[in-house]
Design a protein around this motif. Structure first.
Motif, PDB file in Angstrom:
ATOM      1  N   LEU A  85       0.829  -1.204   0.000  1.00 32.64           N
ATOM      2  CA  LEU A  85       0.000   0.000   0.000  1.00 32.64           C
ATOM      3  C   LEU A  85       0.861   1.251   0.000  1.00 32.64           C
ATOM      4  O   LEU A  85       0.549   2.252  -0.673  1.00 32.64           O
ATOM      5  CB  LEU A  85      -0.948  -0.009   1.199  1.00 32.64           C
ATOM      6  N   GLU A  89      -0.046   0.916  -4.247  1.00 35.88           N
ATOM      7  CA  GLU A  89      -1.173   0.093  -4.681  1.00 35.88           C
ATOM      8  C   GLU A  89      -2.459   0.556  -3.973  1.00 35.88           C
ATOM      9  O   GLU A  89      -2.435   0.896  -2.785  1.00 35.88           O
ATOM     10  CB  GLU A  89      -0.928  -1.389  -4.380  1.00 35.88           C
ATOM     11  N   HIS A  90      -3.519   0.562  -4.713  1.00 35.21           N
ATOM     12  CA  HIS A  90      -4.787   1.014  -4.134  1.00 35.21           C
ATOM     13  C   HIS A  90      -5.651  -0.137  -3.620  1.00 35.21           C
ATOM     14  O   HIS A  90      -6.640   0.091  -2.924  1.00 35.21           O
ATOM     15  CB  HIS A  90      -5.587   1.796  -5.184  1.00 35.21           C
ATOM     16  N   LEU A  91      -5.300  -1.359  -3.962  1.00 34.51           N
ATOM     17  CA  LEU A  91      -6.061  -2.515  -3.484  1.00 34.51           C
ATOM     18  C   LEU A  91      -5.145  -3.722  -3.461  1.00 34.51           C
ATOM     19  O   LEU A  91      -4.462  -4.015  -4.442  1.00 34.51           O
ATOM     20  CB  LEU A  91      -7.255  -2.807  -4.394  1.00 34.51           C
ATOM     21  N   SER A 111      -9.688  -8.086   1.188  1.00 31.85           N
ATOM     22  CA  SER A 111      -9.449  -6.955   0.277  1.00 31.85           C
ATOM     23  C   SER A 111      -9.014  -5.780   1.146  1.00 31.85           C
ATOM     24  O   SER A 111      -9.800  -5.269   1.952  1.00 31.85           O
ATOM     25  CB  SER A 111     -10.701  -6.610  -0.512  1.00 31.85           C
ATOM     26  N   PHE A 113      -7.329  -1.895   1.452  1.00 33.38           N
ATOM     27  CA  PHE A 113      -7.063  -0.676   0.698  1.00 33.38           C
ATOM     28  C   PHE A 113      -6.669   0.433   1.669  1.00 33.38           C
ATOM     29  O   PHE A 113      -7.042   0.409   2.853  1.00 33.38           O
ATOM     30  CB  PHE A 113      -8.271  -0.260  -0.150  1.00 33.38           C
ATOM     31  N   THR A 125      -5.446   1.417   7.435  1.00 33.10           N
ATOM     32  CA  THR A 125      -5.731   0.372   6.439  1.00 33.10           C
ATOM     33  C   THR A 125      -7.105  -0.205   6.720  1.00 33.10           C
ATOM     34  O   THR A 125      -7.402  -0.555   7.873  1.00 33.10           O
ATOM     35  CB  THR A 125      -4.683  -0.748   6.499  1.00 33.10           C
TER      36      THR A 125
END
Length: 499
Positions: A85, A89-91, A111, A113, A125
């Protein structure tokens, strides 16, 4: 309107026992997925109700540490996710296992994000958990529902494919039949492929006189009725079918399809014809008693005058009277023969209802004497034209008048009238009898329902059927203790006239 915002490190997210603050709290708290908010160092900021429901953990159980929730060998997963993250990265989505409160290992898909603060720094997070066990149960339920729907559809198909009732669906957009059940082939004696190719092929063996109306019932979007028609196949007996059509409309009310239901009514038609013959014979027998009374009077007069001729030796004085009385007997016999004649017109013809009613006067008066009643006639002097089968209309009138006589066991008067309403001819039979309760009026004409103690309703049922074939109707008005009025309505035919 949709609002967007940043979740800052100072924001307060809820766990089950925490107070709900901040704009996102209700959404986070009541979402269906199990969710956890983690601080950058891995401690728990909050989790929602779905998390507690799925895994059993509460804030008292976990405190601010998630270690009890993660198996020992999986503790390095958080650092891996945090690093990805931070790398932008967004997911991050991955499959792993987590522990429920009972210590059971639950396979889950996570999941994760990032949540950034106002300065664009990683503030927290957010992790969503989807239990593979719940997902498997959901998929199993979906498969079960699909199987139920498939079995239900197959059941419907099995019923439609194996029943004697023929079902046909015509599409007005495609201008062709889109479904024909197997029974259609046996009913119409035509191969289904022929009908699919040519929509009018079902008329192949339909009686020529019935084809136009049959096509209207099955292929006309304005058709909402039913009809009976004949199927004539060379080398086979005549078959009677009945088809009822039901329109299917779109959201704008336009008929887009028509479903036709067809059944074989040959046996029923044969039974109706036999019942009509027996009923007519029974009515003739019953009227014979009245005819006997009517004939006896002129016979007595003739006998007396013949005796006077023998005594006086002169016939001139009594000849005219004897001839007049014999003529009267001849008229009565003619009326009786007319009623008992089994021949019926095959086609409806132009008839004068004034003459039809006049033909019944002697018979109805004779029947009135048997029941100690009287009957009064109000018949037009001029023609009252109608397209009908005269014998069948006479049958209906005699049946209604006979019912009126029987409704007056102590005697009374029946009024028989006819006139042109402007919308078609009307024949009315009114009595002064016991009347019919209002709740029983809608039942008149139904099979085996009769207002008489020993009645079978066959007479009225047949009368309703006759008027239905004529495109007319029978209406009843009644008041208990005062009498009943039966009103026959025949359709108007503007082109008919009697010169």
């Amino acid at each position: 309107m949709i609002r967007t915002f940043h979740i800052k490190k100072t924001a307060s997210f809820i766990s089950v026992p925490m107070k709900t603050t901040g704009f996102m709290s209700p959404l986070f708290e009541y979402m269906d997925e199990a969710a956890v908010i983690l601080e950058p160092d891995g401690s728990i900021r909050g989790f929602n109700r779905a998390f507690t429901k799925e895994f059993g953990w509460t804030s008292e159980d976990l405190g601010d540490s998630i270690l009890s929730f993660i198996p020992h060998e999986r503790t390095d997963e958080f650092e891996m996710v945090r690093a990805r993250l931070l790398a932008g990265e967004h997911l991050v989505k991955y499959f792993t296992v987590r522990l429920n409160k009972s210590g059971e290992r639950i396979p889950v898909t996570i999941s994760a994000f990032p949540v950034y603060d106002g300065d664009g720094e990683l503030s927290a997070t957010c992790a969503l958990f989807i239990s593979q066990e719940s997902s498997a149960a959901t998929q199993s339920l979906i498969r079960l529902q699909e199987r139920i729907i498939k079995d239900r559809d197959q059941l419907i198909v099995d019923i439609m494919e194996n029943m004697d009732l023929g079902i046909a669906q015509y599409d007005f957009i495609l201008n062709r039949f889109i479904y024909l059940s197997p029974a259609i082939r046996g009913l119409f004696e035509v191969e289904l492929n022929e009908i699919y190719v040519d929509s009018l092929a079902f008329q192949k063996y339909i009686h020529a006189d019935d084809r136009a109306k049959m096509a209207d019932v099955l292929c006309n979007p304005d058709s909402t009725g039913e009809m009976e028609f004949r199927v004539v196949v060379p080398g086979k007996e005549l078959k009677w079918l009945r088809t009822k059509s039901v329109p299917i409309r779109d959201n704008d009310g336009r008929v887009v399809r028509l479903i036709g239901f067809t059944e074989d009514v040959t046996r029923q038609k044969f039974s109706e014809q036999m019942n009509l013959k027996w009923e007519k014979l029974g009515m003739v027998g019953h009227l014979a008693a009245g005819i006997a009374h009517e004939v006896r009077n002129p016979l007595t007069a003739v006998k007396g005058f013949i005796q006077l001729i023998d005594e006086t030796g002169s016939a001139d004085a009594y000849k005219d009277i004897v001839v007049e009385q014999l003529d009267r007997i001849g008229e009565i016999v003619d009326e009786l023969l007319m009623l008992s004649d089994p021949h019926q017109e095959d086609e409806m013809r132009l008839a004068d209802l004034t003459n039809v009613l006049s033909d019944l006067i002697i018979l109805l008066k004779a029947e009135a004497r048997v029941h100690n009643c009287t009957i009064r006639f109000n018949i037009p002097e001029g023609p009252l034209p109608a397209i009908c089968k005269s014998d069948e209309i006479k049958h209906v009138i005699i049946n209604l008048v006979k019912n009126s006589y029987e409704a007056m066991p102590g005697g009374g008067t029946v009024y028989l009238s006819a006139w042109d309403s402007g919308e078609g001819p009307i024949i009315e039979v009114r009595d002064e009898g016991i009347g019919i309760p209002e709740d029983r009026l809608p039942l008149l004409g139904e099979p085996f329902y009769s207002n008489k103690e020993k009645g079978t309703s066959m007479g009225l049922m047949k009368s309703f059927k006759i008027l239905e074939r004529h495109g007319g109707s029978i209406e009843f008005e009644s008041e208990v203790g005062k009498g009943t009025t039966a009103r026959i309505r025949l359709p108007l035919d503007s082109e008919t006239s009697i010169s």
